[in-house]
Design a protein around this motif. Sequence first.
Motif, mmCIF file in Angstrom:
data_model
loop_
_atom_site.group_PDB
_atom_site.id
_atom_site.type_symbol
_atom_site.label_atom_id
_atom_site.label_comp_id
_atom_site.label_asym_id
_atom_site.label_seq_id
_atom_site.Cartn_x
_atom_site.Cartn_y
_atom_site.Cartn_z
ATOM 1 N N MET A 37 0.853 -1.198 0.000
ATOM 2 C CA MET A 37 0.000 0.000 0.000
ATOM 3 C C MET A 37 0.889 1.249 0.000
ATOM 4 S SD MET A 37 -3.058 0.972 2.653
ATOM 5 C CE MET A 37 -4.054 2.422 2.392
ATOM 6 N N THR A 38 0.607 2.177 -0.886
ATOM 7 C CA THR A 38 1.429 3.371 -0.992
ATOM 8 C C THR A 38 0.934 4.476 -0.081
ATOM 9 O OG1 THR A 38 0.098 4.177 -2.839
ATOM 10 C CG2 THR A 38 2.021 2.834 -3.379
ATOM 11 N N ALA A 39 1.874 5.346 0.300
ATOM 12 C CA ALA A 39 1.574 6.499 1.141
ATOM 13 C C ALA A 39 1.607 7.753 0.269
ATOM 14 C CB ALA A 39 2.596 6.586 2.265
ATOM 15 N N PRO A 40 1.090 8.885 0.786
ATOM 16 C CA PRO A 40 1.017 10.106 -0.030
ATOM 17 C C PRO A 40 2.355 10.579 -0.585
ATOM 18 C CG PRO A 40 -0.374 10.307 1.909
ATOM 19 C CD PRO A 40 0.399 9.030 2.082
ATOM 20 N N ASN A 41 3.444 10.362 0.163
ATOM 21 C CA ASN A 41 4.740 10.840 -0.328
ATOM 22 C C ASN A 41 5.543 9.756 -1.040
ATOM 23 O OD1 ASN A 41 5.334 9.316 1.958
ATOM 24 N ND2 ASN A 41 7.075 10.611 2.549
ATOM 25 N N ASP A 42 4.922 8.604 -1.344
ATOM 26 C CA ASP A 42 5.619 7.554 -2.077
ATOM 27 C C ASP A 42 5.831 7.970 -3.530
ATOM 28 O OD1 ASP A 42 5.809 5.944 0.112
ATOM 29 O OD2 ASP A 42 4.128 4.639 -0.416
ATOM 30 N N ILE A 43 6.965 7.512 -4.089
ATOM 31 C CA ILE A 43 7.336 7.856 -5.462
ATOM 32 C C ILE A 43 7.315 6.590 -6.308
ATOM 33 C CG2 ILE A 43 9.179 8.739 -6.930
ATOM 34 C CD1 ILE A 43 10.148 10.337 -4.435
ATOM 35 N N VAL A 44 6.488 6.581 -7.322
ATOM 36 C CA VAL A 44 6.424 5.465 -8.269
ATOM 37 C C VAL A 44 6.938 5.970 -9.614
ATOM 38 C CG1 VAL A 44 4.947 3.799 -9.446
ATOM 39 C CG2 VAL A 44 4.464 4.426 -7.061
ATOM 40 N N ILE A 45 8.067 5.423 -10.053
ATOM 41 C CA ILE A 45 8.635 5.816 -11.345
ATOM 42 C C ILE A 45 8.079 4.847 -12.386
ATOM 43 C CG2 ILE A 45 10.749 6.247 -12.638
ATOM 44 C CD1 ILE A 45 12.191 6.575 -9.950
ATOM 45 N N ASP A 46 7.129 5.304 -13.167
ATOM 46 C CA ASP A 46 6.372 4.407 -14.038
ATOM 47 C C ASP A 46 6.906 4.343 -15.468
ATOM 48 O OD1 ASP A 46 5.665 6.878 -14.990
ATOM 49 O OD2 ASP A 46 3.520 6.699 -14.554
ATOM 50 N N ASP A 47 8.065 4.957 -15.718
ATOM 51 C CA ASP A 47 8.584 4.946 -17.094
ATOM 52 C C ASP A 47 10.047 4.492 -17.145
ATOM 53 O OD1 ASP A 47 9.668 7.185 -15.869
ATOM 54 O OD2 ASP A 47 9.580 8.418 -17.682
ATOM 55 N N LEU A 48 10.428 3.559 -16.270
ATOM 56 C CA LEU A 48 11.815 3.104 -16.253
ATOM 57 C C LEU A 48 12.204 2.422 -17.565
ATOM 58 C CD1 LEU A 48 12.246 1.698 -12.615
ATOM 59 C CD2 LEU A 48 13.320 3.723 -13.589
#
Length: 419
Positions: free
Chosen positions: A1-12
């Motif tokens: 589960m992600t938190a508000p300040n989590d960073i997901v880099i979706d274009d690696l």
Amino acid sequence: MTAPNDIVIDDLADPRITPAIAAAREGPADFPADIDVDGILARASAMTGGLTDFGEDTGFRERLAVVIQSLAEDEGLTRGGRITILDHAVRVMANRLRIEDLVKRHPEILDIEIDRPLIIAGLPRSGTTHLVNWLARDERLRSLTLWESEEPVPSAPPPPPGEPDPREVRSAEFWGHFESMLPHMAAMHGMEASSIHEDNELLYMDLNCYSWEFQTRIPRWIDHYFAHDRTGSYLYEKKVLQVLTWFRGPNRWILKSPQHMENLAPLKAAFPDATLVITHRDPVAVIRSLTTMLAYGDRIRRDPVDPPGCARHWAERIERLLRECVAQRDAWGPEQSLDVLFHEYMADQEGVLRQVYDLAGLELTPAAEASLLGYLAENPRHQHGRVIYDLEGVFEVDVARLRERFQFYYDRYPVRWED
């Protein structure tokens, strides 16, 4: 589960290319991408106003030739990625010219004692950066800033009192541009000019630094590196530390680099009275974090980026590093060295601090303790956000098989598995 300040880099795997990144991939038009050893040394000489004495050839010319050949063999490297490394080679050779010139004019530099340095080793992404920046708050220890590591000897007279050092300004401008292209990098490994940096940068002056590998895939260079003794390069690093101490003391250093982990015997030969602290973390967690950081940066230097290839390369490279660590660990006895498990460090940082100070014979004065504890309060973990990693998906890694690969390391160091 992600938190508000989590960073997901979706274009690696398929990065969005901005105009700045496109320009970085191409590189400057006025730098030849096919430059040879003599061309690099000539540029370094021109950069220093005509200095030509690089000091004793400890094999650095041969190493530079191997790097250049290896770069030509890396088919995924962009022109700009290749030029970045070649330009770096010019800069460190200019540094070497200035170091040799300064020592020639001030031979007393070589009489400076490097007194019982406190040296931190550990895998990339295993807490070493946090630990060295933390301990550097103790003003009795001499530490290495990023900008000093990039230019140990000034190329111009010192600035007026109160004015910033031009070297620091140049470093801040360079890394500011880098992070403007890669804004999530600060959450993984920020590069602030005034931050405390790895001393492996000093090994660059002898062209024996493993950091080339973080920007490219050069198996020829890696094989050459492991096939040769690195003690001479660590002795050259000691010379650079003497130069830096001559500019500004004290002469007891706090140093750190992951590279030391695979060079424990050469490190002991160069710094026999040092105190060594090695941090140990689950290599799967290290690879999960490291490959994400490197694949994110690869959008500047590789086309295509190829995250699975990045993961395969670094699984092999980390295994090689850890096997060297296990093989060379007994070069340091318990009276001078300490192994710290990452999960124990995270659970009790103050306790680890006291262990380190006891081992180093360094009194934890009230003033030092207050400064050190202040650093912890000012620098909480994940202060720039937490990056979410996907080793199994984007990088196509079979984690169970990867853990089998590192069983030799788990047998030696009971690190906690991190999923």
